[in-house]
Every structure is written in structure tokens, then in C-alpha cells.
Design a protein around this motif. Structure first.
Motif, PDB file in Angstrom:
ATOM      1  N   PRO A 195      -8.610  29.110  -2.390  1.00  0.00           N
ATOM      2  CA  PRO A 195      -8.616  27.820  -1.709  1.00  0.00           C
ATOM      3  C   PRO A 195      -8.233  26.642  -2.610  1.00  0.00           C
ATOM      4  O   PRO A 195      -8.491  26.643  -3.810  1.00  0.00           O
ATOM      5  CB  PRO A 195     -10.058  27.670  -1.213  1.00  0.00           C
ATOM      6  CG  PRO A 195     -10.857  28.668  -1.952  1.00  0.00           C
ATOM      7  CD  PRO A 195      -9.933  29.753  -2.414  1.00  0.00           C
ATOM      8  N   CYS A 196      -7.601  25.673  -1.968  1.00  0.00           N
ATOM      9  CA  CYS A 196      -7.242  24.391  -2.592  1.00  0.00           C
ATOM     10  C   CYS A 196      -7.912  23.298  -1.758  1.00  0.00           C
ATOM     11  O   CYS A 196      -8.180  23.491  -0.575  1.00  0.00           O
ATOM     12  CB  CYS A 196      -5.743  24.115  -2.469  1.00  0.00           C
ATOM     13  SG  CYS A 196      -4.662  25.217  -3.372  1.00  0.00           S
ATOM     14  N   VAL A 197      -8.123  22.133  -2.354  1.00  0.00           N
ATOM     15  CA  VAL A 197      -8.554  20.965  -1.584  1.00  0.00           C
ATOM     16  C   VAL A 197      -7.385  19.981  -1.577  1.00  0.00           C
ATOM     17  O   VAL A 197      -6.879  19.611  -2.643  1.00  0.00           O
ATOM     18  CB  VAL A 197      -9.823  20.313  -2.175  1.00  0.00           C
ATOM     19  CG1 VAL A 197     -10.130  18.985  -1.484  1.00  0.00           C
ATOM     20  CG2 VAL A 197     -11.011  21.260  -2.048  1.00  0.00           C
ATOM     21  N   THR A 198      -6.939  19.611  -0.386  1.00  0.00           N
ATOM     22  CA  THR A 198      -5.815  18.674  -0.274  1.00  0.00           C
ATOM     23  C   THR A 198      -6.341  17.323   0.221  1.00  0.00           C
ATOM     24  O   THR A 198      -7.256  17.278   1.054  1.00  0.00           O
ATOM     25  CB  THR A 198      -4.750  19.191   0.711  1.00  0.00           C
ATOM     26  OG1 THR A 198      -5.383  19.409   1.965  1.00  0.00           O
ATOM     27  CG2 THR A 198      -4.131  20.492   0.239  1.00  0.00           C
ATOM     28  N   MET A 199      -5.742  16.279  -0.314  1.00  0.00           N
ATOM     29  CA  MET A 199      -6.171  14.922   0.055  1.00  0.00           C
ATOM     30  C   MET A 199      -4.973  13.991   0.183  1.00  0.00           C
ATOM     31  O   MET A 199      -4.009  14.140  -0.568  1.00  0.00           O
ATOM     32  CB  MET A 199      -7.061  14.325  -1.058  1.00  0.00           C
ATOM     33  CG  MET A 199      -8.448  14.855  -1.103  1.00  0.00           C
ATOM     34  SD  MET A 199      -9.299  14.286  -2.607  1.00  0.00           S
ATOM     35  CE  MET A 199      -8.847  15.581  -3.736  1.00  0.00           C
ATOM     36  N   VAL A 200      -5.081  13.032   1.077  1.00  0.00           N
ATOM     37  CA  VAL A 200      -4.142  11.923   1.079  1.00  0.00           C
ATOM     38  C   VAL A 200      -4.868  10.729   0.454  1.00  0.00           C
ATOM     39  O   VAL A 200      -5.996  10.395   0.869  1.00  0.00           O
ATOM     40  CB  VAL A 200      -3.656  11.561   2.503  1.00  0.00           C
ATOM     41  CG1 VAL A 200      -2.651  10.406   2.445  1.00  0.00           C
ATOM     42  CG2 VAL A 200      -3.033  12.773   3.190  1.00  0.00           C
ATOM     43  N   LEU A 201      -4.248  10.160  -0.560  1.00  0.00           N
ATOM     44  CA  LEU A 201      -4.832   9.015  -1.267  1.00  0.00           C
ATOM     45  C   LEU A 201      -4.047   7.767  -0.910  1.00  0.00           C
ATOM     46  O   LEU A 201      -2.824   7.827  -0.728  1.00  0.00           O
ATOM     47  CB  LEU A 201      -4.750   9.237  -2.784  1.00  0.00           C
ATOM     48  CG  LEU A 201      -5.281  10.567  -3.326  1.00  0.00           C
ATOM     49  CD1 LEU A 201      -5.082  10.644  -4.844  1.00  0.00           C
ATOM     50  CD2 LEU A 201      -6.739  10.765  -2.960  1.00  0.00           C
ATOM     51  N   GLU A 202      -4.756   6.648  -0.839  1.00  0.00           N
ATOM     52  CA  GLU A 202      -4.086   5.387  -0.514  1.00  0.00           C
ATOM     53  C   GLU A 202      -4.495   4.304  -1.506  1.00  0.00           C
ATOM     54  O   GLU A 202      -5.648   4.257  -1.938  1.00  0.00           O
ATOM     55  CB  GLU A 202      -4.442   4.949   0.901  1.00  0.00           C
ATOM     56  CG  GLU A 202      -3.635   3.746   1.375  1.00  0.00           C
ATOM     57  CD  GLU A 202      -3.961   3.370   2.815  1.00  0.00           C
ATOM     58  OE1 GLU A 202      -3.105   3.615   3.676  1.00  0.00           O
ATOM     59  OE2 GLU A 202      -5.074   2.853   3.058  1.00  0.00           O
ATOM     60  N   GLY A 203      -3.560   3.443  -1.856  1.00  0.00           N
ATOM     61  CA  GLY A 203      -3.852   2.317  -2.735  1.00  0.00           C
ATOM     62  C   GLY A 203      -2.565   1.706  -3.239  1.00  0.00           C
ATOM     63  O   GLY A 203      -1.474   2.217  -2.990  1.00  0.00           O
TER      64      GLY A 203
ATOM     65  N   PHE B 202       0.802  19.060   5.059  1.00  0.00           N
ATOM     66  CA  PHE B 202      -0.585  19.477   5.292  1.00  0.00           C
ATOM     67  C   PHE B 202      -1.324  18.692   6.374  1.00  0.00           C
ATOM     68  O   PHE B 202      -2.311  19.180   6.902  1.00  0.00           O
ATOM     69  CB  PHE B 202      -1.399  19.365   3.994  1.00  0.00           C
ATOM     70  CG  PHE B 202      -0.948  20.300   2.918  1.00  0.00           C
ATOM     71  CD1 PHE B 202      -1.059  21.673   3.087  1.00  0.00           C
ATOM     72  CD2 PHE B 202      -0.393  19.820   1.739  1.00  0.00           C
ATOM     73  CE1 PHE B 202      -0.637  22.554   2.094  1.00  0.00           C
ATOM     74  CE2 PHE B 202       0.031  20.681   0.746  1.00  0.00           C
ATOM     75  CZ  PHE B 202      -0.092  22.056   0.922  1.00  0.00           C
ATOM     76  N   PHE B 203      -0.892  17.481   6.659  1.00  0.00           N
ATOM     77  CA  PHE B 203      -1.671  16.623   7.560  1.00  0.00           C
ATOM     78  C   PHE B 203      -0.807  16.054   8.676  1.00  0.00           C
ATOM     79  O   PHE B 203       0.323  15.617   8.420  1.00  0.00           O
ATOM     80  CB  PHE B 203      -2.276  15.438   6.779  1.00  0.00           C
ATOM     81  CG  PHE B 203      -3.292  15.855   5.746  1.00  0.00           C
ATOM     82  CD1 PHE B 203      -4.630  16.035   6.099  1.00  0.00           C
ATOM     83  CD2 PHE B 203      -2.910  16.068   4.424  1.00  0.00           C
ATOM     84  CE1 PHE B 203      -5.572  16.420   5.148  1.00  0.00           C
ATOM     85  CE2 PHE B 203      -3.850  16.456   3.468  1.00  0.00           C
ATOM     86  CZ  PHE B 203      -5.177  16.631   3.827  1.00  0.00           C
ATOM     87  N   ASN B 204      -1.366  16.029   9.889  1.00  0.00           N
ATOM     88  CA  ASN B 204      -0.689  15.288  10.959  1.00  0.00           C
ATOM     89  C   ASN B 204      -1.352  13.920  11.090  1.00  0.00           C
ATOM     90  O   ASN B 204      -2.390  13.659  10.469  1.00  0.00           O
ATOM     91  CB  ASN B 204      -0.683  16.086  12.276  1.00  0.00           C
ATOM     92  CG  ASN B 204      -2.069  16.260  12.873  1.00  0.00           C
ATOM     93  OD1 ASN B 204      -2.847  15.307  12.928  1.00  0.00           O
ATOM     94  ND2 ASN B 204      -2.384  17.466  13.318  1.00  0.00           N
TER      95      ASN B 204
ATOM     96  N   MET C  99       0.833  -1.205   0.000  1.00  0.00           N
ATOM     97  CA  MET C  99       0.000   0.000   0.000  1.00  0.00           C
ATOM     98  C   MET C  99       0.868   1.255   0.000  1.00  0.00           C
ATOM     99  O   MET C  99       1.827   1.354   0.734  1.00  0.00           O
ATOM    100  CB  MET C  99      -0.899   0.038   1.242  1.00  0.00           C
ATOM    101  CG  MET C  99      -2.150  -0.763   1.087  1.00  0.00           C
ATOM    102  SD  MET C  99      -3.157  -0.171  -0.286  1.00  0.00           S
ATOM    103  CE  MET C  99      -4.416  -1.422  -0.272  1.00  0.00           C
ATOM    104  N   GLU C 100       0.466   2.187  -0.812  1.00  0.00           N
ATOM    105  CA  GLU C 100       1.220   3.431  -0.931  1.00  0.00           C
ATOM    106  C   GLU C 100       0.281   4.589  -0.598  1.00  0.00           C
ATOM    107  O   GLU C 100      -0.918   4.477  -0.723  1.00  0.00           O
ATOM    108  CB  GLU C 100       1.649   3.569  -2.390  1.00  0.00           C
ATOM    109  CG  GLU C 100       3.106   3.871  -2.614  1.00  0.00           C
ATOM    110  CD  GLU C 100       3.439   3.885  -4.112  1.00  0.00           C
ATOM    111  OE1 GLU C 100       4.550   3.471  -4.425  1.00  0.00           O
ATOM    112  OE2 GLU C 100       2.601   4.316  -4.937  1.00  0.00           O
TER     113      GLU C 100
ATOM    114  N   ALA D  29       5.994  12.246  -1.672  1.00  0.00           N
ATOM    115  CA  ALA D  29       4.692  11.936  -1.053  1.00  0.00           C
ATOM    116  C   ALA D  29       4.782  12.070   0.465  1.00  0.00           C
ATOM    117  O   ALA D  29       3.884  12.625   1.114  1.00  0.00           O
ATOM    118  CB  ALA D  29       4.250  10.526  -1.432  1.00  0.00           C
ATOM    119  N   SER D  30       5.886  11.607   1.020  1.00  0.00           N
ATOM    120  CA  SER D  30       6.041  11.664   2.467  1.00  0.00           C
ATOM    121  C   SER D  30       6.189  13.127   2.939  1.00  0.00           C
ATOM    122  O   SER D  30       5.514  13.573   3.878  1.00  0.00           O
ATOM    123  CB  SER D  30       7.241  10.800   2.831  1.00  0.00           C
ATOM    124  OG  SER D  30       7.657  11.066   4.109  1.00  0.00           O
TER     125      SER D  30
END
Ligand code: CMP
Length: 138
Positions: free
Chosen positions: A69-77, A130-132, A1-2, A123-124
């Protein structure tokens, strides 16, 4: 998983393409494990794109990225870094394949709707920018 970081840039948000981009992720089996809307100031955009500091487009890029504004996301797969880049298409929308987000919606090499990390290292860094850990539902 990445994991990888996705940003819907100010042009994508302003043009009402947030739902469209999210739909493309979800319909391609990409899981969203964190998401928020942010509004970067210039210094924050400069920090995010520090790797491009010496490029001629740096100041224009960071002004654009802090323009709304921007929308930030962490994606996984599985292979999600490459998979997301495939869905986005080439940086220059004129070179992007048919059916990619940038080919379908971008208007400019800079205003190209989305950003996606290009390696596990970026990615890291970008996810952590942006995210904790409490904001990621992994
Ligand atoms: P992104 O994937 O966010 O990575 C760097 C950004 O710089 C790129 O998308 C574009 O928005 C912007 N950019 C502007 N001009 C160029 C260029 N000539 N080459 C690459 N990126 C550019």
C-alpha cells in the motif's frame, strides 16, 4: 494557489512513516485537500510512471510501487510543487539536504519514501490519476 500530488511509497507506509510525513506537510503550512490509501497493481504503477518507461529502473520501480500500500495525497498551497520537493529532498537520499524526508529516512535511490510531482503538468496528470473532483476538498 497550486496543487501537487504526494505519494508515501510502500517503504514509507510499511515503516510506519505516514504520520511523520503528514506532520511535516502540516507543520509547513501545506494543506491536504485529498487523501487515500491505495494498493496499485503492476499495470497501474506502469501507467503512473509511463514517463520513465525507457529508463533502466522502470521495471524495478513499478514492481516496488506495486509491492504494497501507498498513501496518496493532493496538497495545496502557494508554490506547493517546489515546497513539497524541498521537504522531500533530492531523489538520491545521499544528495538530499539535512532535515529533508529522504535524507532522514530513505535507504535507497528507489526506496525513497515519497514521491512528489515535478511540474504543474505532471501535478495535473498525477492528481487526476488517483482522484476525481468529488474526492478533492478544495
Ligand atoms: P520518484 O520521485 O518517485 O520518481 C521516479 C522514481 O524512480 C524515483 O523517485 C525513484 O524512486 C526511482 N529511481 C530509481 N532509480 C533511479 C535513478 N537512477 N534516478 C532517478 N530515479 C530513480
Amino acid at each position: 494557489m497550486e496543487r501537487t500530488l504526494s505519494i508515501i511509497k510502500p517503504d514509507g507506509v510499511a515503516r510506519g512513516l505516514t504520520g511523520e510525513v503528514i506532520k511535516r506537510f502540516e507543520s509547513n503550512n501545506i494543506k491536504i485537500i485529498a487523501m487515500k490509501m491505495i494498493s496499485m497493481n503492476l499495470a497501474q504503477a506502469e501507467g503512473f510512471y509511463a514517463v520513465h518507461k525507457k529508463r533502466p529502473f522502470f521495471s524495478s520501480l513499478t514492481e516496488f510501487m506495486s509491492s504494497g500500500p501507498c498513501v496518496t495525497m493532493v496538497l495545496e498551497g502557494e508554490n506547493v510543487i517546489a515546497k513539497n520537493r524541498e521537504l522531500m529532498g533530492a531523489t538520491d537520499y545521499r544528495e538530499a539536504k539535512e532535515g529533508t524526508i529522504r535524507r532522514d529516512f530513505a535507504t535507497d535511490i528507489e526506496k525513497n519514501i515519497v514521491h512528489g510531482s515535478d511540474s504543474p503538468e505532471s501535478a495535473s496528470f498525477e492528481t487526476g490519476y488517483f482522484f476525481n473532483s468529488f474526492e478533492i476538498v478544495g
